[in-house]
Write a protein that holds these residues in place. Structure first.
Motif, mmCIF file in Angstrom:
data_model
loop_
_atom_site.group_PDB
_atom_site.id
_atom_site.type_symbol
_atom_site.label_atom_id
_atom_site.label_comp_id
_atom_site.label_asym_id
_atom_site.label_seq_id
_atom_site.Cartn_x
_atom_site.Cartn_y
_atom_site.Cartn_z
ATOM 1 N N ARG A 4 1.090 -1.177 0.101
ATOM 2 C CA ARG A 4 -0.579 0.068 0.186
ATOM 3 C C ARG A 4 0.807 1.408 0.062
ATOM 4 O O ARG A 4 1.764 1.409 1.109
ATOM 5 N N VAL A 5 1.096 2.259 -0.899
ATOM 6 C CA VAL A 5 1.839 3.209 -1.473
ATOM 7 C C VAL A 5 0.838 4.506 -1.511
ATOM 8 O O VAL A 5 -0.566 4.631 -1.325
ATOM 9 N N ARG A 6 0.930 5.390 0.302
ATOM 10 C CA ARG A 6 0.496 6.136 0.215
ATOM 11 C C ARG A 6 0.307 7.765 -0.100
ATOM 12 O O ARG A 6 1.900 8.164 0.216
ATOM 13 N N GLN A 208 13.053 -1.124 10.108
ATOM 14 C CA GLN A 208 13.035 -0.277 9.940
ATOM 15 C C GLN A 208 14.028 0.424 9.182
ATOM 16 O O GLN A 208 14.944 1.233 9.412
ATOM 17 N N PRO A 209 13.698 0.810 7.671
ATOM 18 C CA PRO A 209 14.529 0.237 6.430
ATOM 19 C C PRO A 209 14.195 1.669 6.296
ATOM 20 O O PRO A 209 13.277 2.267 6.489
ATOM 21 N N GLN A 219 5.068 0.965 8.001
ATOM 22 C CA GLN A 219 4.255 -0.190 8.683
ATOM 23 C C GLN A 219 4.754 -1.864 7.777
ATOM 24 O O GLN A 219 4.769 -1.554 6.638
ATOM 25 N N ARG A 220 4.772 -2.944 8.343
ATOM 26 C CA ARG A 220 5.086 -3.736 7.454
ATOM 27 C C ARG A 220 4.167 -4.843 9.167
ATOM 28 O O ARG A 220 4.188 -5.170 10.265
ATOM 29 N N VAL A 227 3.477 -1.003 4.262
ATOM 30 C CA VAL A 227 2.748 0.296 3.474
ATOM 31 C C VAL A 227 3.622 1.356 4.072
ATOM 32 O O VAL A 227 4.887 1.483 4.904
ATOM 33 N N LEU A 228 3.891 1.813 3.037
ATOM 34 C CA LEU A 228 4.760 3.162 2.354
ATOM 35 C C LEU A 228 3.539 4.219 2.415
ATOM 36 O O LEU A 228 3.176 4.460 1.285
#
Length: 405
Positions: A4-6, A208-209, A219-220, A227-228
């Motif tokens: 999911r890209v926000r 936490q890349p 989040q993963r 989530v990005l």
């Protein structure tokens, strides 16, 4: 598995999110862009549907990506996620030609192909605020090559040494000429990770890349989603008369402003707490403005030999009137005590980051023999002046006395 890209209300998915989705779908074997409803004269390489600002883009993967660590990752779905948030030193264009990405230009090769000089792009930052420079770039290829579990070790095995040269160049030395090097640096071996995040998380970097890219990790949830979010940056630059006087992450700037002008600005920002707001002291600046810098006739700009804020600064010294302050990076301002990339242009801010303060806290003079300028160009007040609430900044003239006969 879903990616999911926000976006944000002010950012469109024109240059980052949609190409990422195309890469993810095409790379993982999920639904093709070509359908019976949209195909016209062959495979469609672009999506012509209208764009909109903000929103979320959800991409389906056929499997769960492995570790989101450029050194350790080995799956194609993992690479698709990393590509959205970790830019590389080089990249390939639509014709498979290698082009600079985090590098400023194509590399300079000499010594029979054994010496390679890579210029680092200026002005970029990692998602945690760390500046991108040669020293930061130097860290990632070494980790790719030397980490025992690294999946990139074979790609960089011919690299004998990697050294930062100055602040903007990295110099890999090769054991022998190695033509595939540029191709490796256009893939995961060229992905640059935040040295601050590597120091903090070590082998757990994948949790936490932090890289340089259009999106940052949010989040993963294993087996469900990654989530990005759009990396709009969280840094604030404060300007006075056309010159930046302080740059810092937003949280740090609001918590502890360093420059006297920043302190005055933030003292005027209301807080949603009436008792706290009434107790706050606002810094009211007085004095004349120094002129902005105008272009000279025939080109060039005027030379400024003073701090532009000195005529209104309540803490100014002689040095502020005769010498323009340089931007300095303050140490220990990051969340983990490392360099947070905070800069300030003020003689009164100490090298250790100590900010000048008023009311009971002595301000160390920047040089022996400096004297405060008089009069001080600011006062403090608890609320704006008006006809019903006189303050020290609005002296009241006593009413004339009518003599009695």
């Amino acid at each position: 598995m879903r990616l999911r890209v926000r976006g944000s209300s002010g950012a469109a998915f024109r240059s980052a999110a949609l190409p990422t989705a195309v890469l993810a779908l095409g790379g993982t074997g999920c639904a093709s862009l070509t359908t019976s409803a949209t195909e016209v004269g062959g495979v469609r390489m672009t999506d012509e549907r209208p764009m909109r600002d903000g929103g979320s883009l959800t991409v389906a993967f056929k499997s769960d990506p492995d570790k989101l660590d450029p050194s350790l990752g080995s799956t194609l779905v993992g690479r698709s996620v990393l590509a959205a948030m970790c830019q590389k030193l080089y990249d390939t264009d639509a014709r498979n030609h290698i082009r600079p990405q985090l590098a400023g230009k194509m590399p300079e090769v000499s010594d029979g192909g054994r010496k390679v000089v890579i210029e680092v792009r200026k002005g970029a930052r990692f998602s945690d605020g760390t500046p991108l420079d040669a020293k930061a770039v130097e860290t990632s290829p070494r980790r790719h090559r030397d980490l025992p579990e690294s999946a990139r070790a074979g790609e960089l095995e011919p690299v004998q040494s990697i050294e930062a040269v100055g602040g903007d160049k990295v110099e890999p030395r090769l054991k022998e000429p190695y033509e595939p090097l540029l191709g490796a640096l256009a893939d995961r071996s060229g992905m640059v990770m935040s040295p601050r995040a590597l120091k903090r998380y070590g082998k757990d970097f994948a949790a936490q890349p932090s890289c340089v890219g259009p999106f940052r990790f949010k989040q993963r949830v294993a087996g469900d989603r990654i989530v990005l979010e759009k990396d709009l940056g969280d840094r604030i630059a404060v300007m006075y008369l056309g010159e930046i006087v302080e740059v810092a992450p937003a949280a740090e700037l609001f918590a502890v402003p360093k420059h006297p002008y920043t302190q005055a600005l933030l003292s005027a920002v209301p807080v949603p707490d009436p008792p706290a707001q009434r107790a706050r002291q606002r810094i009211v600046l007085e004095g004349d403005l120094t002129g902005p810098v105008f272009p000279k006739a025939g080109g060039g700009t005027q030379t400024v030999d003073h701090c532009r804020f000195h005529t209104r600064c309540p803490l100014a010294y002689d040095r502020c009137r005769t010498q323009a302050p340089e931007h300095r990076t303050l140490p220990g301002t990051g969340p983990d005590g490392s360099d947070g990339g905070r800069t300030v242009a003020c003689h009164l801010v100490e090298d250790d980051g100590t900010a000048p303060r008023r009311g009971g806290a002595a301000v160390r003079r920047p040089a022996r023999g400096d004297r405060p300028l008089a009069p001080l160009a600011a006062t403090t007040r608890q609320r704006p002046p008006d006809s019903h609430h006189p303050t020290a900044t609005t002296p009241q003239t006593p009413a004339p006395q009518t003599p009695t006969p």
